[in-house]
Enzyme design. Structure first.
Site, short mmCIF file in Angstrom:
data_model
loop_
_atom_site.label_atom_id
_atom_site.label_comp_id
_atom_site.label_asym_id
_atom_site.label_seq_id
_atom_site.Cartn_x
_atom_site.Cartn_y
_atom_site.Cartn_z
N GLU A 127 0.86 -1.32 -0.02
CA GLU A 127 0.02 -0.10 0.30
C GLU A 127 1.00 1.26 0.00
O GLU A 127 2.02 1.18 0.17
CB GLU A 127 -0.81 0.07 1.30
CG GLU A 127 -0.08 0.12 2.35
CD GLU A 127 -1.32 -0.13 3.68
OE1 GLU A 127 -2.31 -0.84 3.51
OE2 GLU A 127 -0.59 0.18 4.72
N HIS A 180 -4.05 3.04 8.02
CA HIS A 180 -2.79 2.73 8.76
C HIS A 180 -1.65 3.91 9.30
O HIS A 180 -1.88 4.65 8.13
CB HIS A 180 -2.01 1.57 7.95
CG HIS A 180 -2.84 0.24 7.73
ND1 HIS A 180 -2.35 -0.49 6.98
CD2 HIS A 180 -3.76 -0.48 8.62
CE1 HIS A 180 -3.17 -1.56 6.86
NE2 HIS A 180 -3.91 -1.55 8.22
#
Lengths: 289, 121
Positions: free
Chosen positions: A209, A247
């Site tokens: 990511e 995150h």
């Protein structure tokens, strides 16, 4: 075959007396994991769901011959819990906790270079060898034993890709969630090394990511060192710069590093096809096998 | 984040991204839905939950609680539940209030359709 965990792994649950610790210890046992002890300071002598609890990891490991632990300890105390596991010289520590202060993790990271214990996480779903053992919170029912290795920074994305694979009858050797924090133990390259060395792993899925440059470094590693084919997925193609996306480590910085585009290009340059959707990743894996 | 990418992939445009966080309980889910409804750029809501630490039944309760307080649902809601306690969650969900889809791709495509329909109205 598998990497890191199998049906012989003997597991301590750190924080087993907490809500999440207890729930997931039970889920792990239901899956078949040998949960042999809990470790919670001040709770020694208790029993949780039939599992004996010890005050320290050291005591639990000695009494129950454990070689791994899973940490479900709240963020403030989680680094201490990891240190305790490192000092006990367990083979493997899996830290599920989200929100461990980065400063604490930098101390853990330094200590890791001095010990043989491997850390997975923190802020991760854990690790599973389907049909044998799971250490963490991964929903066991979606996995199936097979020959695809999987490494991912995102728990949900791991489940999504695994679901797409399993639905086509493609099983997994081991799936490793390395976690979404800026400072983690096992990284992409460590996991890729393990899968490359595992004779049963015939193909690997790598889910990255936005944020950091670990995917770019992994791409270089794959190009130079791997014969096992790898397919990738990168989350955050549409993420706006400067916003943290779920995150702590998932952020395209103001200077423009850590973009999905840069990671996808690096992987493509290394011969790794990157899916536009999780299901497309499963298409690539199916082609490899 | 992947859900957002897929909204884009299927021709939609993400208005708002809200991660309910690991282990979310019903109350947090209900608050999240209230916040998303309060964003006037939102034409449709897609809930994508593949629970590890998050339990599908808790999410479903939160969705029901949040939607139960409206006489009319402000925007169409599509829900995809998978993973821990997903089956229990799907049983709890009131399908008169939400559209339930099995796969991520179907859920996102359905939400984009709903959003397009809202815009045309």
């Amino acid at each position: 075959m598998s990497v890191l965990v199998d049906d012989e792994t003997r597991v301590i649950v750190q924080g087993i007396t907490g809500g999440e610790g207890k729930f997931h210890a039970e889920q792990m046992m239901e899956y078949g994991t040998n949960v042999v002890a809990g470790a919670v300071p001040g709770k020694g002598g208790q029993e949780v769901s039939g599992v004996p609890v010890y005050d320290t990891v050291d005591r639990a490991a000695r009494e129950e011959d454990a070689d791994a632990s899973v940490v479900f300890v709240p963020p403030t105390f989680a680094a201490d819990a990891i240190f305790e596991a490192l000092d006990t010289s367990l083979d493997l520590v899996v830290a599920i906790t989200e929100g461990i202060p980065t400063q604490d993790m930098s101390k853990v990271h330094k200590r890791l270079s001095e010990v043989d214990t491997r850390l997975i996480g923190p802020n991760c779903p854990g690790i599973i060898t389907p049909g044998e053992s799971k250490l963490g919170i991964l929903p066991g029912n979606i996995f199936e034993s097979g020959n695809v290795g999987l490494v991912s920074r995102s728990g949900t994305l791991t489940y999504q890709v695994v679901d797409n694979l399993t639905n086509r009858g493609i099983g997994q050797t081991t799936a490793i969630g390395i976690g979404g924090d800026p400072i983690i133990g096992t990284d992409f390259i460590d996991a890729l090394e393990l899968f490359e060395a595992d004779p049963d792993t015939k193909a690997v899925v790598m889910c990255g990511e936005i944020g950091g440059e670990d995917e770019e470094e992994a791409a270089r590693y794959i190009a130079e060192n791997m014969d096992t084919p790898v397919a990738g997925f990168i989350a955050g193609r549409t993420a706006p710069p400067g916003k943290r996306m779920g995150h702590a480590g998932a952020i395209v910085s103001g200077s423009g590093t850590g973009t999905a585009e840069s990671k996808i290009n690096a992987l493509n340059d290394a011969g790794v096809p990157v899916g536009d959707t999780p299901n497309e990743v499963a298409d690539y894996i199916e082609d490899f096998l | 984040m992947t859900t957002l990418d897929l909204v884009d992939h299927y021709g939609g445009s993400p208005a708002n991204f809200l991660d309910i966080g690991g282990g979310a309980k019903a109350e947090r889910v209900a608050n999240a839905l209230d916040m998303v409804f309060s964003d006037e750029n939102v034409d449709a809501v897609v809930f994508n939950i593949f629970g590890g630490i998050t339990r599908g039944d808790e999410v479903a309760k939160g969705i029901n609680d949040a939607l139960g307080q409206f006489d009319e649902i402000p925007k169409p809601v599509v829900v995809r539940l998978a993973g821990t306690n997903a089956e229990e969650g799907r049983e709890i969900l009131n399908d008169e209030l939400v559209t339930v889809e099995e796969t991520l791709e179907d859920a996102v495509q359905r939400a984009v359709e709903y959003a397009d329909a809202e815009v045309e109205q």
